[in-house]
Design a protein around this motif. Sequence first.
Motif, mmCIF file in Angstrom:
data_model
loop_
_atom_site.group_PDB
_atom_site.id
_atom_site.type_symbol
_atom_site.label_atom_id
_atom_site.label_comp_id
_atom_site.label_asym_id
_atom_site.label_seq_id
_atom_site.Cartn_x
_atom_site.Cartn_y
_atom_site.Cartn_z
ATOM 1 N N LYS A 33 0.856 -1.187 0.000
ATOM 2 C CA LYS A 33 0.000 0.000 0.000
ATOM 3 C C LYS A 33 0.890 1.233 0.000
ATOM 4 C CE LYS A 33 -3.933 -2.300 1.470
ATOM 5 N NZ LYS A 33 -4.322 -3.099 0.363
ATOM 6 N N SER A 34 0.383 2.309 -0.579
ATOM 7 C CA SER A 34 1.214 3.515 -0.639
ATOM 8 C C SER A 34 1.549 4.012 0.764
ATOM 9 C CB SER A 34 0.531 4.605 -1.464
ATOM 10 O OG SER A 34 -0.723 4.951 -0.935
ATOM 11 N N THR A 35 0.610 3.911 1.699
ATOM 12 C CA THR A 35 0.907 4.373 3.053
ATOM 13 C C THR A 35 2.001 3.533 3.697
ATOM 14 O OG1 THR A 35 -0.982 3.086 3.878
ATOM 15 C CG2 THR A 35 -1.343 5.453 3.527
ATOM 16 N N ARG A 54 -0.063 14.635 0.269
ATOM 17 C CA ARG A 54 -0.546 14.433 1.645
ATOM 18 C C ARG A 54 0.394 15.083 2.663
ATOM 19 N NH1 ARG A 54 -5.822 12.363 1.510
ATOM 20 N NH2 ARG A 54 -5.928 11.260 -0.454
ATOM 21 N N PHE A 55 1.692 14.952 2.431
ATOM 22 C CA PHE A 55 2.682 15.535 3.339
ATOM 23 C C PHE A 55 2.570 17.061 3.317
ATOM 24 C CE2 PHE A 55 7.396 16.086 4.472
ATOM 25 C CZ PHE A 55 7.190 15.822 5.818
ATOM 26 N N ARG A 56 2.356 17.625 2.136
ATOM 27 C CA ARG A 56 2.174 19.083 2.022
ATOM 28 C C ARG A 56 0.945 19.532 2.792
ATOM 29 N NH1 ARG A 56 2.464 21.693 -3.786
ATOM 30 N NH2 ARG A 56 1.923 23.467 -2.480
ATOM 31 N N ARG A 149 5.840 13.121 12.978
ATOM 32 C CA ARG A 149 4.506 13.604 13.379
ATOM 33 C C ARG A 149 3.467 13.309 12.291
ATOM 34 N NH1 ARG A 149 7.355 18.067 14.856
ATOM 35 N NH2 ARG A 149 6.336 19.391 13.316
ATOM 36 N N PHE A 150 3.885 13.401 11.029
ATOM 37 C CA PHE A 150 2.989 13.092 9.918
ATOM 38 C C PHE A 150 2.488 11.654 10.020
ATOM 39 C CE2 PHE A 150 2.720 11.224 5.575
ATOM 40 C CZ PHE A 150 1.562 11.860 5.149
ATOM 41 N N LEU A 151 3.392 10.722 10.338
ATOM 42 C CA LEU A 151 3.005 9.311 10.429
ATOM 43 C C LEU A 151 2.021 9.040 11.563
ATOM 44 C CD1 LEU A 151 6.424 7.563 9.719
ATOM 45 C CD2 LEU A 151 4.543 7.992 8.120
ATOM 46 N N LYS A 152 1.956 9.939 12.537
ATOM 47 C CA LYS A 152 1.019 9.787 13.656
ATOM 48 C C LYS A 152 -0.223 10.654 13.482
ATOM 49 C CE LYS A 152 4.962 9.120 16.715
ATOM 50 N NZ LYS A 152 5.846 9.824 17.645
ATOM 51 N N SER A 153 -0.244 11.445 12.423
ATOM 52 C CA SER A 153 -1.330 12.412 12.227
ATOM 53 C C SER A 153 -2.630 11.753 11.784
ATOM 54 C CB SER A 153 -0.926 13.450 11.184
ATOM 55 O OG SER A 153 -0.908 12.876 9.884
ATOM 56 N N LEU A 155 -4.459 12.819 9.433
ATOM 57 C CA LEU A 155 -4.462 12.843 7.978
ATOM 58 C C LEU A 155 -3.857 11.557 7.412
ATOM 59 C CD1 LEU A 155 -3.955 15.899 5.843
ATOM 60 C CD2 LEU A 155 -2.605 13.915 5.244
ATOM 61 N N PHE A 156 -2.701 11.148 7.908
ATOM 62 C CA PHE A 156 -2.053 9.924 7.447
ATOM 63 C C PHE A 156 -2.863 8.694 7.857
ATOM 64 C CE2 PHE A 156 0.750 6.290 8.291
ATOM 65 C CZ PHE A 156 1.311 6.105 7.042
ATOM 66 N N LEU A 157 -3.278 8.640 9.119
ATOM 67 C CA LEU A 157 -3.989 7.462 9.621
ATOM 68 C C LEU A 157 -5.329 7.257 8.919
ATOM 69 C CD1 LEU A 157 -3.111 7.816 13.414
ATOM 70 C CD2 LEU A 157 -2.090 6.247 11.745
ATOM 71 N N LYS A 158 -6.023 8.344 8.612
ATOM 72 C CA LYS A 158 -7.294 8.224 7.880
ATOM 73 C C LYS A 158 -7.047 7.732 6.461
ATOM 74 C CE LYS A 158 -9.958 11.585 10.492
ATOM 75 N NZ LYS A 158 -10.529 12.935 10.524
ATOM 76 N N HIS A 159 -5.998 8.243 5.820
ATOM 77 C CA HIS A 159 -5.674 7.787 4.466
ATOM 78 C C HIS A 159 -5.307 6.298 4.488
ATOM 79 C CE1 HIS A 159 -4.491 8.130 0.298
ATOM 80 N NE2 HIS A 159 -3.344 7.538 0.579
ATOM 81 N N LYS A 160 -4.561 5.893 5.499
ATOM 82 C CA LYS A 160 -4.163 4.487 5.636
ATOM 83 C C LYS A 160 -5.390 3.608 5.829
ATOM 84 C CE LYS A 160 -1.257 1.511 8.478
ATOM 85 N NZ LYS A 160 -0.365 1.434 9.626
ATOM 86 N N GLN A 161 -6.310 4.053 6.679
ATOM 87 C CA GLN A 161 -7.529 3.282 6.940
ATOM 88 C C GLN A 161 -8.374 3.175 5.669
ATOM 89 O OE1 GLN A 161 -10.041 4.973 9.962
ATOM 90 N NE2 GLN A 161 -11.459 3.252 9.948
ATOM 91 N N THR A 162 -8.520 4.272 4.956
ATOM 92 C CA THR A 162 -9.289 4.263 3.709
ATOM 93 C C THR A 162 -8.656 3.311 2.700
ATOM 94 O OG1 THR A 162 -9.955 6.551 4.068
ATOM 95 C CG2 THR A 162 -10.146 5.724 1.824
ATOM 96 N N GLU A 163 -7.356 3.361 2.607
ATOM 97 C CA GLU A 163 -6.619 2.499 1.692
ATOM 98 C C GLU A 163 -6.835 1.026 2.047
ATOM 99 O OE1 GLU A 163 -2.478 3.679 0.001
ATOM 100 O OE2 GLU A 163 -2.173 2.454 1.777
ATOM 101 N N GLU A 164 -6.809 0.715 3.333
ATOM 102 C CA GLU A 164 -7.016 -0.669 3.770
ATOM 103 C C GLU A 164 -8.441 -1.127 3.476
ATOM 104 O OE1 GLU A 164 -5.823 -0.426 7.853
ATOM 105 O OE2 GLU A 164 -3.691 -0.619 7.365
ATOM 106 N N GLU A 165 -9.412 -0.245 3.684
ATOM 107 C CA GLU A 165 -10.807 -0.607 3.413
ATOM 108 C C GLU A 165 -11.043 -0.835 1.926
ATOM 109 O OE1 GLU A 165 -12.964 2.603 5.209
ATOM 110 O OE2 GLU A 165 -12.635 1.834 7.243
ATOM 111 N N GLU A 166 -10.428 0.014 1.099
ATOM 112 C CA GLU A 166 -10.574 -0.139 -0.351
ATOM 113 C C GLU A 166 -9.839 -1.372 -0.851
ATOM 114 O OE1 GLU A 166 -9.129 3.477 -2.016
ATOM 115 O OE2 GLU A 166 -10.940 4.597 -1.523
#
Length: 185
Positions: A33-35, A54-56, A149-153, A155-166
């Motif tokens: 996965k990209s995340t 996402r980082f921006r 901090r980005f990896l704990k944010s 924004l990152f965690l929601k993207h990771k969760q969405t990616e896993e669900e998809e």
Amino acid sequence: MFNRAVSRLSRKRPPSDIHGSDGSSSSSQQNPKSTAKWAASLENLLEDPEGVKRFREFLKKEFSEENVLFWLACEDFKKTQDKKQVCLPMQEKAKEIYMTFLSSKASSQVNVEGQSRLNEKILEEPHPLMFQKLQDQIFNLMKYDSYSRFLKSDLFLKHKQTEEEEGDPPNAQTAAKRASRIYNT
């Protein structure tokens, strides 16, 4: 024996029953996965356009987006060829980077050590690696500060969760499981 059963069934069933709708084997969908790639290293994150986006977003919320913008501008600048007919654009790009990120009047000034700041005179004879030391400082600042901090944010965690669900729809099954189900019925 199981492999022979799968082989026999794959001849009897249309490919869409054993493979994905696009004809590819389900097991090929196990790409990282990209995340997961982003979490492996800042370098991986910065190589992926979606990761940079996402980082921006994250850095914008932290009021430090200029760091990644400077890093990206330096990467682009390094690709500039220093030929006589291209020298003026290189000089212009160098000046633009200086005025945007490094000058005391910069609109998006990056936080680099005072002794590392460039003198404006260096802009007269630019070369592709002229910003390397400053770029490295900003990279390390991002790597050891913002990136973790980005990896704990959210924004990152929601993207990771969405990616896993998809990536794991409820009807997703491996070819072997589908063949087994077909064979056992």
